[in-house]
Design a protein around this motif. Structure first.
Motif, PDB file in Angstrom:
ATOM      1  N   TYR A  27      24.830  31.776  43.357  1.00  9.54           N
ATOM      2  CA  TYR A  27      26.029  32.574  43.611  1.00  9.54           C
ATOM      3  C   TYR A  27      27.257  31.664  43.668  1.00  9.54           C
ATOM      4  O   TYR A  27      28.318  31.991  43.151  1.00  9.54           O
ATOM      5  N   ASP A  28      27.088  30.534  44.325  1.00 13.83           N
ATOM      6  CA  ASP A  28      28.188  29.582  44.491  1.00 13.83           C
ATOM      7  C   ASP A  28      28.701  29.087  43.140  1.00 13.83           C
ATOM      8  O   ASP A  28      29.888  28.872  42.966  1.00 13.83           O
ATOM      9  N   ILE A  31      31.302  31.661  41.660  1.00 12.66           N
ATOM     10  CA  ILE A  31      32.649  31.839  42.191  1.00 12.66           C
ATOM     11  C   ILE A  31      33.555  30.775  41.585  1.00 12.66           C
ATOM     12  O   ILE A  31      33.097  29.746  41.127  1.00 12.66           O
ATOM     13  N   SER A  32      34.819  31.022  41.553  1.00 10.07           N
ATOM     14  CA  SER A  32      35.745  30.161  40.822  1.00 10.07           C
ATOM     15  C   SER A  32      35.775  28.730  41.351  1.00 10.07           C
ATOM     16  O   SER A  32      35.595  28.492  42.540  1.00 10.07           O
ATOM     17  N   THR A  35      37.678  27.636  44.560  1.00 10.13           N
ATOM     18  CA  THR A  35      37.126  27.945  45.876  1.00 10.13           C
ATOM     19  C   THR A  35      36.047  26.952  46.278  1.00 10.13           C
ATOM     20  O   THR A  35      35.619  26.940  47.419  1.00 10.13           O
ATOM     21  N   TYR A  49      32.572  28.866  53.728  1.00  8.05           N
ATOM     22  CA  TYR A  49      32.984  29.926  52.814  1.00  8.05           C
ATOM     23  C   TYR A  49      34.128  30.723  53.405  1.00  8.05           C
ATOM     24  O   TYR A  49      34.040  31.219  54.514  1.00  8.05           O
ATOM     25  N   GLU A  52      37.506  35.193  50.842  1.00  6.39           N
ATOM     26  CA  GLU A  52      37.493  35.515  49.416  1.00  6.39           C
ATOM     27  C   GLU A  52      36.182  35.103  48.768  1.00  6.39           C
ATOM     28  O   GLU A  52      35.671  35.781  47.881  1.00  6.39           O
ATOM     29  N   ASP A  53      35.629  33.957  49.184  1.00  6.45           N
ATOM     30  CA  ASP A  53      34.339  33.500  48.660  1.00  6.45           C
ATOM     31  C   ASP A  53      33.251  34.511  48.989  1.00  6.45           C
ATOM     32  O   ASP A  53      32.428  34.864  48.139  1.00  6.45           O
ATOM     33  N   LYS A  56      33.458  37.773  47.026  1.00  9.76           N
ATOM     34  CA  LYS A  56      32.969  37.601  45.662  1.00  9.76           C
ATOM     35  C   LYS A  56      31.454  37.428  45.644  1.00  9.76           C
ATOM     36  O   LYS A  56      30.770  37.986  44.796  1.00  9.76           O
ATOM     37  N   MET A  57      30.912  36.664  46.598  1.00 12.58           N
ATOM     38  CA  MET A  57      29.462  36.477  46.650  1.00 12.58           C
ATOM     39  C   MET A  57      28.745  37.793  46.948  1.00 12.58           C
ATOM     40  O   MET A  57      27.661  38.043  46.433  1.00 12.58           O
ATOM     41  N   LEU A  79      33.712  40.094  37.586  1.00 12.28           N
ATOM     42  CA  LEU A  79      34.085  39.158  38.645  1.00 12.28           C
ATOM     43  C   LEU A  79      35.592  39.046  38.819  1.00 12.28           C
ATOM     44  O   LEU A  79      36.060  38.624  39.868  1.00 12.28           O
TER      45      LEU A  79
END
Length: 91
Positions: A27-28, A31-32, A35, A49, A52-53, A56-57, A79
């Motif tokens: 998942y990590d 994310i962008s 982040t 985290y 926002e993280d 998204k996760m 996403l």
């Protein structure tokens, strides 16, 4: 909500999402990159985290639970959309 949010540890994320370290790492990766910058590690070098993280996760987790593969999620435009608000759900 995000202005008063304290960053959460990877253990917190794994516990609340019910996922393993391996799944969290996948998942990590989705994310962008901004982040995942060095500023997101605490003084002990543990990953933290932001709100926002986690949003998204949670979205990635929901898509994964619906049967989407990580490569499909990564390639999707989903996403970029506003993700589901996890924190409203757990209140």
């Amino acid at each position: 909500m995000s202005e008063n949010f304290k960053p959460k540890s990877s253990g917190w994320v794994m516990n609340h999402f019910g996922i393993t370290r391996g799944k969290l790492d996948k998942y990590d990766e989705l994310i962008s990159p901004e982040t995942r910058s060095d500023q997101q590690y605490n003084k002990n070098k543990y990953r933290e985290y932001r709100y926002e993280d986690i949003e998204k996760m949670w979205y990635i987790h929901m898509l994964s639970q619906m049967g989407m593969q990580m490569k499909e999620i990564n390639r999707s435009e989903m996403l970029a959309a506003k993700p589901y608000d996890y924190f409203k759900k757990i209140k």
